[in-house]
Scaffold this active site. Structure first.
Site, PDB file in Angstrom:
ATOM      1  N   ASN A 149       0.878  -1.045   0.043  1.00 22.13           N
ATOM      2  CA  ASN A 149       0.130   0.312   0.099  1.00 22.13           C
ATOM      3  C   ASN A 149       0.714   0.906  -0.194  1.00 22.13           C
ATOM      4  O   ASN A 149       1.681   1.158   0.448  1.00 22.13           O
ATOM      5  CB  ASN A 149      -0.747  -0.135   1.233  1.00 22.13           C
ATOM      6  CG  ASN A 149      -2.122   1.403   1.518  1.00 22.13           C
ATOM      7  OD1 ASN A 149      -2.678   1.610   0.720  1.00 22.13           O
ATOM      8  ND2 ASN A 149      -1.672   1.998   2.835  1.00 22.13           N
ATOM      9  N   ASP A 160      -2.856   0.788   8.158  1.00 16.74           N
ATOM     10  CA  ASP A 160      -1.473   1.714   7.975  1.00 16.74           C
ATOM     11  C   ASP A 160      -0.516   1.755   8.646  1.00 16.74           C
ATOM     12  O   ASP A 160       0.040   2.279   9.219  1.00 16.74           O
ATOM     13  CB  ASP A 160      -2.217   3.106   8.149  1.00 16.74           C
ATOM     14  CG  ASP A 160      -2.487   3.435   6.683  1.00 16.74           C
ATOM     15  OD1 ASP A 160      -2.632   2.766   5.640  1.00 16.74           O
ATOM     16  OD2 ASP A 160      -2.887   4.386   7.081  1.00 16.74           O
ATOM     17  N   SER A 208       5.517   6.626   2.685  1.00 18.87           N
ATOM     18  CA  SER A 208       5.440   4.827   2.982  1.00 18.87           C
ATOM     19  C   SER A 208       4.715   4.562   2.117  1.00 18.87           C
ATOM     20  O   SER A 208       3.792   4.176   1.715  1.00 18.87           O
ATOM     21  CB  SER A 208       5.423   4.811   4.323  1.00 18.87           C
ATOM     22  OG  SER A 208       5.628   6.050   5.754  1.00 18.87           O
ATOM     23  N   HIS A 266       1.358   5.098   1.051  1.00 19.13           N
ATOM     24  CA  HIS A 266       0.169   6.127   1.956  1.00 19.13           C
ATOM     25  C   HIS A 266       1.307   7.690   2.156  1.00 19.13           C
ATOM     26  O   HIS A 266       1.929   7.506   2.662  1.00 19.13           O
ATOM     27  CB  HIS A 266       0.398   5.644   3.593  1.00 19.13           C
ATOM     28  CG  HIS A 266       0.380   6.251   4.564  1.00 19.13           C
ATOM     29  ND1 HIS A 266      -1.847   6.139   4.760  1.00 19.13           N
ATOM     30  CD2 HIS A 266       0.318   6.618   5.342  1.00 19.13           C
ATOM     31  CE1 HIS A 266      -1.894   6.971   5.771  1.00 19.13           C
ATOM     32  NE2 HIS A 266      -0.663   6.970   6.641  1.00 19.13           N
TER      33      HIS A 266
END
Ligand code: GAR
Length: 653
Positions: free
Chosen positions: A555, A603, A594, A557
């Site tokens: 992911n 997260d 990130s 972020h």
């Protein structure tokens, strides 16, 4: 760079590597004179030997000045350790060899590890010690085998592979308690043991740009089958057929460029030849060590197959800019080292070398430990005496030519299995019923990724562009959105990537979420990717869904997340879907990007890479986001490359 044809080159050193360098440079139409300090009887045939030690910085400076030398090429470690390159460079002379500060990459293994960590270069896990009690305690409980290495320069020694605790303890004591390696061993590293084929990646570096040579493989042990003591190297061949053709570039990107960037950032840019010793483990390529010069015997195999002129490239390393073109090459070369009786422990000198005449159409012979007797007979005078180099369009032909050499002397030792690992691989590949595991296509079979993206799609666009330019090292199999109107779907359509919409009837209704997730899980199952990438997926994936997806999920972020659970960072950690707005509202001095692995905690999965982005006093959410996005695009591509570890698929042995 001048194209004048009257360049005068000095090479320091006296081994087969320096002979091979002189031989290659002698073919350049731009080079008029070659000097070698001190050289050997082989270099004397094609260049002028200068009776100066390779470590005599003052003498070499005077020579370079007096003889108007245009370029000095540093050959051995001894010249580098004596700082010859710095003395020449500070007097304004062009030299190929890293500054003493950059040479610390070889001179301190602990520093090399720190630089690798900062550049995210894969290497063996390690612990370092200068206290003998602590080191003994560590080896009493660590996993076996382990590798004990002294931190400093130990002339190829100072590395012990320990299969049991006793030998680990002895290696620790030898360095830290008995000071067997002097100050070089006052600090040691204890490393995890790695296994896999070893390859040598040698690059030219001008401080910033990196030009790789074809890969070579050395054979370090004295005896066939990798038995017997370690040596300086008993033979090498190049290129390495079991690494895919684009593998050299991938390995350079993974193991050399990050270190060059770190050294430049530290204010000690690297200008010279950098050698990365790599092990192709089943978890990808890992760096064993860096050397700050050409490998020996690798140079003897690489330089003969190189079709580019070496001189302009070396001159660019010293004073100009290298283009990022890899070195061009043709065919195979195989170098077989002939070593003296008693090598490596106590090599005998003074054996007469026979068979050197009449091999004009045979292999190349590069001299190392040779001398001429008073009667002009060629005699052995060192451990590694000669490197016999065969060439051919096939590896087998090159090896045959080297092994057919009539050169011999009393007590001569050589390995008879140079290149066997590669030959076996080639034979297996050509066999009519070769198993699919060993098929050459394996090496270029890229991991398949599915991108979940429901936003404007700028991250997806970055991935598509990286794939098109060959930078992604993965194939985007499909794009999935939960919004029909998402920009990401248009980008996928334009790029011809299959696209799917899995809508959610209501975000707040648990039953609707459940239906949505089931459909999503089924779709991902059917697509069967190696990696799922969330590039603007604004729904939280439930633990049940994570369980069903059989591959890792990444992911991106738009804020800085901690690298690990317990890490303290000096700004609030911003999670959730409004991270950019929150950064403005919280007035943090900086935020960032990130890329992390997705876990059930929102997260909070392991961070693969991250980068700061400063928050300016006048920033709005929009202006800050505009600076965050390009960082996301770069890091996401980076993280995917790193995560899929392209080099893992390079090995087909
Ligand atoms: C990106 O900024 C990404 O970090 C963010 O959505 C944006 C998508 O932009 N993701 C999250 O906030 C996930 N919690 P894009 O559609 O232009 O790639």
């Amino acid at each position: 760079l001048s194209n004048a044809a009257d360049n005068r080159v000095l090479i320091t050193g006296s081994g087969a590597r320096e002979h091979a360098l002189a031989w290659k440079l002698a073919q350049s139409p731009l080079v008029a004179d070659i000097f070698v300090a001190p050289g050997n009887p082989g270099t004397a045939q094609i260049a002028t030997n200068v009776s100066l030690s390779a470590a005599d910085a003052g003498g070499i400076l005077t020579f370079v000045r007096d003889r108007n030398i245009d370029l000095t090429v540093i050959g051995p470690e001894a010249s580098l350790a004596a700082g010859v390159q710095d003395v020449l460079r500070s007097a304004g002379h062009a030299v190929v060899g890293p500054s003493a500060a950059a040479f610390r990459l070889e001179g301190s293994k602990a520093l090399a590890k720190q630089i690798m960590a900062a550049g995210d270069v894969p290497t063996a896990a390690y612990a370092s010690f200068d206290d003998v009690t602590e080191a003994r305690q560590y080896v009493a409980g660590c996993d076996l085998p382990v590798v004990v290495k002294v931190d400093g320069l130990a002339a190829g020694k100072g590395v012990t592979i320990c299969h049991d605790r006793d030998s680990a303890r002895r290696a620790v004591d030898e360095a830290l308690a008995d000071a067997a390696f002097g100050v070089a061993g006052s600090r040691i590293l204890i490393e995890e043991f790695l296994s896999g084929p070893e390859v040598s990646l040698i690059c030219l570096v001008d401080g910033e740009n990196v030009v790789p040579f074809p890969l070579a493989q050395d054979h370090k042990r004295l005896l066939d089958g990798d038995a017997g003591p370690n040596t300086g190297g008993m033979g090498a061949y190049s290129p390495v057929p079991f690494v895919a053709p684009d593998g050299v570039e991938q390995l350079t990107e993974l193991t050399v460029r990050p270190v060059i960037r770190q050294l430049a950032e530290m204010g000690t840019p690297y200008r010279g030849v950098l050698f990365a010793g790599l092990m192709l483990t089943e978890h990808g390529a890992k760096v064993l060590e860096y050397n700050c010069r050409f490998g020996d015997p690798e140079a003897e195999a690489i330089l003969p197959i190189m079709t580019d002129d070496l001189f302009p490239l070396l001159k660019q390393v010293a004073v100009g800019r290298l283009s990022n073109q890899p070195v061009r090459h043709d065919g195979y070369a195989a170098a077989v080292v002939l070593a003296a009786s008693g090598y490596p422990a106590s090599p005998r000198s003074g054996d007469r070398i026979e068979g050197m005449d009449g091999i004009d159409n045979g292999p190349l012979i590069f001299h190392a430990g040779t001398t001429l007797s008073a009667g002009e007979a060629l005699m052995t005078a060192g451990g590694r005496v000669l490197a016999v180099v065969g060439q051919g369009s096939a590896l087998a032909t090159a090896l045959d030519q080297a092994y057919a050499s009539p050169v011999a002397f009393a007590g001569m030792q050589h390995r008879s299995d140079i290149g066997q690992q590669a030959l076996a691989w080639l034979a297996d590949r050509q066999a009519p019923n070769a198993s699919t595991d060993h098929s050459p296509e394996m090496a270029t079979d890229l991991p398949r990724i599915v991108v979940l993206a429901s936003g404007s799609g700028s991250n997806l666009r970055a991935l598509v562009e990286a794939q098109q330019s060959g930078n992604l090292q993965a194939t985007i199999e499909a794009v999935v959105s939960h919004e029909t109107g998402a920009g990401s779907l248009e980008i996928a359509a334009a790029a011809g990537i299959p696209r799917y919409v899995v809508e959610i009837r209501s975000r707040r209704d648990p039953a609707a979420r459940d239906v949505h997730e089931r459909k999503l899980a089924k779709l991902i199952d059917d697509l069967n990717p190696d990696l799922v990438v969330l590039a603007g997926w604004m729904l939280i994936l439930s633990p049940a869904l994570l369980d069903r997806v059989g591959c890792p999920i990444l992911n991106v972020h738009p804020a800085l997340l901690p690298m690990e659970e317990a890490e303290l960072i000096d700004i609030p950690i911003i999670r959730g879907a409004r991270a950019v707005r929150d950064a403005i509202q919280l007035r943090v001095p900086y935020t960032g990007v990130s890329v992390h692995r997705l876990t059930a905690d929102v997260d909070a999965g392991p961070v693969i890479c991250r980068e700061r982005v400063e928050v300016l006093p006048a920033d709005t959410e929009e202006s800050l986001y505009a600076r965050i996005k390009p960082v996301e695009h770069r890091l996401l591509v980076d993280a995917i490359r790193r995560f899929t570890e392209p080099s893992r698929r390079l090995v087909n042995v």
